[in-house]
Write a protein that holds these residues in place. Structure first.
Motif, PDB file in Angstrom:
ATOM      1  N   GLN A  68       0.916  -1.277   0.152  1.00 31.11           N
ATOM      2  CA  GLN A  68      -0.067   0.019  -0.250  1.00 31.11           C
ATOM      3  C   GLN A  68       0.864   1.387   0.000  1.00 31.11           C
ATOM      4  O   GLN A  68       0.295   2.277   0.026  1.00 31.11           O
ATOM      5  CB  GLN A  68      -0.908  -0.076   1.257  1.00 31.11           C
ATOM      6  CG  GLN A  68      -1.866  -1.287   1.305  1.00 31.11           C
ATOM      7  CD  GLN A  68      -2.598  -1.266   2.661  1.00 31.11           C
ATOM      8  OE1 GLN A  68      -2.932  -0.226   3.006  1.00 31.11           O
ATOM      9  NE2 GLN A  68      -2.816  -2.348   3.010  1.00 31.11           N
ATOM     10  N   LYS A 128      -3.425  -3.754  11.665  1.00 33.44           N
ATOM     11  CA  LYS A 128      -3.034  -2.421  12.328  1.00 33.44           C
ATOM     12  C   LYS A 128      -2.478  -2.561  13.726  1.00 33.44           C
ATOM     13  O   LYS A 128      -1.508  -1.827  13.971  1.00 33.44           O
ATOM     14  CB  LYS A 128      -4.265  -1.630  12.141  1.00 33.44           C
ATOM     15  CG  LYS A 128      -4.751  -1.171  10.982  1.00 33.44           C
ATOM     16  CD  LYS A 128      -5.761   0.096  10.895  1.00 33.44           C
ATOM     17  CE  LYS A 128      -6.106   0.335   9.501  1.00 33.44           C
ATOM     18  NZ  LYS A 128      -7.264   1.558   9.786  1.00 33.44           N
ATOM     19  N   ASP A 182       6.411   5.395  10.680  1.00 33.68           N
ATOM     20  CA  ASP A 182       5.696   6.031   9.348  1.00 33.68           C
ATOM     21  C   ASP A 182       4.842   5.218   8.567  1.00 33.68           C
ATOM     22  O   ASP A 182       3.749   5.768   7.999  1.00 33.68           O
ATOM     23  CB  ASP A 182       7.144   6.599   8.442  1.00 33.68           C
ATOM     24  CG  ASP A 182       7.728   7.755   9.155  1.00 33.68           C
ATOM     25  OD1 ASP A 182       7.221   8.465   9.893  1.00 33.68           O
ATOM     26  OD2 ASP A 182       8.707   7.721   8.500  1.00 33.68           O
ATOM     27  N   GLN A 185       1.645   5.450  10.690  1.00 32.49           N
ATOM     28  CA  GLN A 185       0.925   6.767  10.677  1.00 32.49           C
ATOM     29  C   GLN A 185       0.498   7.071   9.223  1.00 32.49           C
ATOM     30  O   GLN A 185      -0.610   7.528   8.847  1.00 32.49           O
ATOM     31  CB  GLN A 185       1.994   7.682  11.041  1.00 32.49           C
ATOM     32  CG  GLN A 185       2.102   7.799  12.675  1.00 32.49           C
ATOM     33  CD  GLN A 185       0.934   8.106  13.511  1.00 32.49           C
ATOM     34  OE1 GLN A 185       0.257   6.901  13.799  1.00 32.49           O
ATOM     35  NE2 GLN A 185       0.776   9.241  13.855  1.00 32.49           N
ATOM     36  N   LYS A 186       1.159   6.993   7.989  1.00 27.65           N
ATOM     37  CA  LYS A 186       1.084   7.483   6.880  1.00 27.65           C
ATOM     38  C   LYS A 186       0.254   6.463   6.015  1.00 27.65           C
ATOM     39  O   LYS A 186      -0.533   6.782   4.957  1.00 27.65           O
ATOM     40  CB  LYS A 186       2.493   7.744   6.107  1.00 27.65           C
ATOM     41  CG  LYS A 186       2.957   8.962   6.762  1.00 27.65           C
ATOM     42  CD  LYS A 186       4.396   9.101   5.972  1.00 27.65           C
ATOM     43  CE  LYS A 186       5.337  10.126   6.598  1.00 27.65           C
ATOM     44  NZ  LYS A 186       6.605  10.176   5.912  1.00 27.65           N
ATOM     45  N   VAL A 187       0.416   5.047   6.169  1.00 27.58           N
ATOM     46  CA  VAL A 187      -0.209   4.078   5.258  1.00 27.58           C
ATOM     47  C   VAL A 187      -1.486   3.401   6.075  1.00 27.58           C
ATOM     48  O   VAL A 187      -2.301   3.319   5.671  1.00 27.58           O
ATOM     49  CB  VAL A 187       0.933   3.029   4.943  1.00 27.58           C
ATOM     50  CG1 VAL A 187       0.274   1.974   4.048  1.00 27.58           C
ATOM     51  CG2 VAL A 187       1.881   3.807   4.151  1.00 27.58           C
ATOM     52  N   LYS A 189      -2.711   4.457   8.953  1.00 28.10           N
ATOM     53  CA  LYS A 189      -3.608   5.439   9.631  1.00 28.10           C
ATOM     54  C   LYS A 189      -3.979   4.796  10.825  1.00 28.10           C
ATOM     55  O   LYS A 189      -5.367   4.766  11.201  1.00 28.10           O
ATOM     56  CB  LYS A 189      -4.882   5.610   8.616  1.00 28.10           C
ATOM     57  CG  LYS A 189      -4.530   5.923   7.158  1.00 28.10           C
ATOM     58  CD  LYS A 189      -3.962   7.231   7.035  1.00 28.10           C
ATOM     59  CE  LYS A 189      -3.488   7.829   5.817  1.00 28.10           C
ATOM     60  NZ  LYS A 189      -2.962   9.172   5.641  1.00 28.10           N
ATOM     61  N   VAL A 190      -3.242   4.217  11.784  1.00 27.65           N
ATOM     62  CA  VAL A 190      -3.569   3.728  13.443  1.00 27.65           C
ATOM     63  C   VAL A 190      -3.814   4.984  13.691  1.00 27.65           C
ATOM     64  O   VAL A 190      -3.267   6.249  14.076  1.00 27.65           O
ATOM     65  CB  VAL A 190      -2.400   3.030  13.652  1.00 27.65           C
ATOM     66  CG1 VAL A 190      -2.647   2.789  15.023  1.00 27.65           C
ATOM     67  CG2 VAL A 190      -2.253   1.835  12.886  1.00 27.65           C
ATOM     68  N   ALA A 191      -5.117   4.826  14.665  1.00 31.75           N
ATOM     69  CA  ALA A 191      -5.484   5.731  15.547  1.00 31.75           C
ATOM     70  C   ALA A 191      -4.771   5.916  16.643  1.00 31.75           C
ATOM     71  O   ALA A 191      -4.003   4.984  17.092  1.00 31.75           O
ATOM     72  CB  ALA A 191      -7.196   5.322  15.882  1.00 31.75           C
ATOM     73  N   TYR A 192      -4.951   7.129  17.212  1.00 39.09           N
ATOM     74  CA  TYR A 192      -3.945   7.231  18.608  1.00 39.09           C
ATOM     75  C   TYR A 192      -4.323   6.418  19.655  1.00 39.09           C
ATOM     76  O   TYR A 192      -3.223   6.137  20.172  1.00 39.09           O
ATOM     77  CB  TYR A 192      -4.405   8.939  18.987  1.00 39.09           C
ATOM     78  CG  TYR A 192      -3.444   9.490  20.395  1.00 39.09           C
ATOM     79  CD1 TYR A 192      -2.258   9.577  20.355  1.00 39.09           C
ATOM     80  CD2 TYR A 192      -4.458   9.392  21.338  1.00 39.09           C
ATOM     81  CE1 TYR A 192      -1.742   9.817  21.458  1.00 39.09           C
ATOM     82  CE2 TYR A 192      -3.870   9.528  22.692  1.00 39.09           C
ATOM     83  CZ  TYR A 192      -2.420   9.827  22.765  1.00 39.09           C
ATOM     84  OH  TYR A 192      -1.712  10.166  23.889  1.00 39.09           O
ATOM     85  N   ARG A 195      -2.460   3.279  19.151  1.00 41.11           N
ATOM     86  CA  ARG A 195      -1.063   3.470  19.054  1.00 41.11           C
ATOM     87  C   ARG A 195      -0.519   3.500  20.750  1.00 41.11           C
ATOM     88  O   ARG A 195       0.604   2.772  20.879  1.00 41.11           O
ATOM     89  CB  ARG A 195      -0.834   4.981  18.626  1.00 41.11           C
ATOM     90  CG  ARG A 195       0.700   5.082  18.270  1.00 41.11           C
ATOM     91  CD  ARG A 195       1.116   6.407  17.731  1.00 41.11           C
ATOM     92  NE  ARG A 195       1.368   7.367  19.016  1.00 41.11           N
ATOM     93  CZ  ARG A 195       1.242   8.821  18.823  1.00 41.11           C
ATOM     94  NH1 ARG A 195       0.989   9.450  17.626  1.00 41.11           N
ATOM     95  NH2 ARG A 195       1.747   9.631  19.866  1.00 41.11           N
ATOM     96  N   HIS A 262       6.514  12.352  16.631  1.00 40.05           N
ATOM     97  CA  HIS A 262       7.437  11.480  15.622  1.00 40.05           C
ATOM     98  C   HIS A 262       8.833  11.242  16.006  1.00 40.05           C
ATOM     99  O   HIS A 262       9.460  11.951  16.899  1.00 40.05           O
ATOM    100  CB  HIS A 262       7.513  12.425  14.261  1.00 40.05           C
ATOM    101  CG  HIS A 262       8.047  11.508  13.174  1.00 40.05           C
ATOM    102  ND1 HIS A 262       9.224  11.433  12.812  1.00 40.05           N
ATOM    103  CD2 HIS A 262       7.351  11.046  12.332  1.00 40.05           C
ATOM    104  CE1 HIS A 262       9.458  10.715  11.718  1.00 40.05           C
ATOM    105  NE2 HIS A 262       8.354  10.567  11.576  1.00 40.05           N
TER     106      HIS A 262
END
Length: 297
Positions: A68, A128, A182, A185-187, A189-192, A195, A262
């Protein structure tokens, strides 16, 4: 050459896979190679038995989302991340063969890790979430890497070859510490919330597994229950107490809970540049480890 980072992030090094390294494992390494201390040595040895299956788990979790990824730079970093992690597993397996010669039942410990990571986490949790666990573990190993090698007393009087192995592993952890994050977060799209839950879960699991494995190794060394209790009572201060391995890491650890966190908000520890310069000049990871040790406060 460094990547051009977003304005809020520190410049960071390229990820460089280093392969076919020699740490002298074919020579005689003392059984208790860390200051002659059974607890300290077996604590680090316990981490070594966890790493091969752990690295394989990290690679698998990042690969779940590689198809992805459209950013060419991130794809290149994933490729080098996989090569570095694969090499870490190879080197720790080489050392773990020495533990087998000492009577440590490494195969049983690794079988437990394989069951936990692949039969439990990989099969029962969403991809995820296992990626979030990977990003959390990379954060933990990166801050541990800094803790281990900035203060001499943490690894004082370690066998130079073992010190060099962990120094090399630590420096490469600093290089690729943001890759899984990265992707998360970017691919993915894991929620806070996922995380931070993953970080808490990983923190508990890592510490519990290492301590349990340490106890098993000491028992296999022939220490009685009472002797092990005394070793733990003194040794836990080296891990968690003032002046211990994790002293100074709490601030970096807690930054992960900031919504805008980050990994490259913090540059690599200064010893990274020293290690890298020495390794690039000599090609010798043991010599690079010696220089890092000599520079520690």
């Amino acid at each position: 050459m460094t990547h051009t980072p977003p304005p809020s992030l520190a410049p960071h090094p390229n990820i460089v896979p280093r392969e076919q390294l020699s740490f002298g494992f074919d020579q005689d390494i003392p059984k208790y190679w860390l200051a002659g201390n059974p607890f300290k040595t077996r604590f680090c040895d316990a981490m070594s038995t966890i790493f091969p299956e752990g690295e394989r788990f990290f690679i698998s979790c990042v690969r779940d989302f590689r198809d992805q990824v459209t950013d060419p730079q991130l794809l290149a970093e994933i490729k080098d991340f996989i090569r570095q992690e694969g090499q870490h597993g190879i080197v720790h397996n080489q050392f773990n063969a020495h533990l087998v010669k000492q009577g440590i039942q490494v195969d049983r410990l690794e079988a437990h890790m394989k069951w936990w990571l692949f039969d439990v986490l990989r099969k029962r949790l969403p991809k995820k979430h296992t990626l979030a666990i990977t990003a959390s573990a990379e954060h933990l190993t990166a801050i541990m890497a800094e803790a281990l090698f900035q203060r001499k007393e943490v690894m004082d009087a370690a066998d130079p070859r073992m010190y060099a192995m962990y120094a090399w592993h630590a420096m490469e952890e600093m290089e690729h510490k943001a890759v899984a994050f990265d992707v998360m977060q970017k691919v993915a799209k894991v929620a806070y919330l996922r995380r931070v839950v993953a970080l808490l879960q990983t923190t508990l699991s890592f510490n519990l597994n290492v301590l349990v494995f340490t106890n098993i190794m000491l028992r296999q060394d022939g220490f009685s229950r009472w002797q092990r209790i005394k070793l733990f009572a003194k040794g836990l201060g080296w891990v968690y107490g003032p002046g211990g391995m994790f002293m100074g890491t709490w601030r970096s650890y807690l930054r992960y809970f900031k919504p805008g966190f980050h990994p490259w908000q913090e540059p690599p520890t200064p010893v990274y540049a020293l290690w890298l310069d020495t390794f690039n000049r000599t090609g010798d990871p043991v010599e690079a480890g010696r220089v890092v040790y000599a520079s520690a406060n």
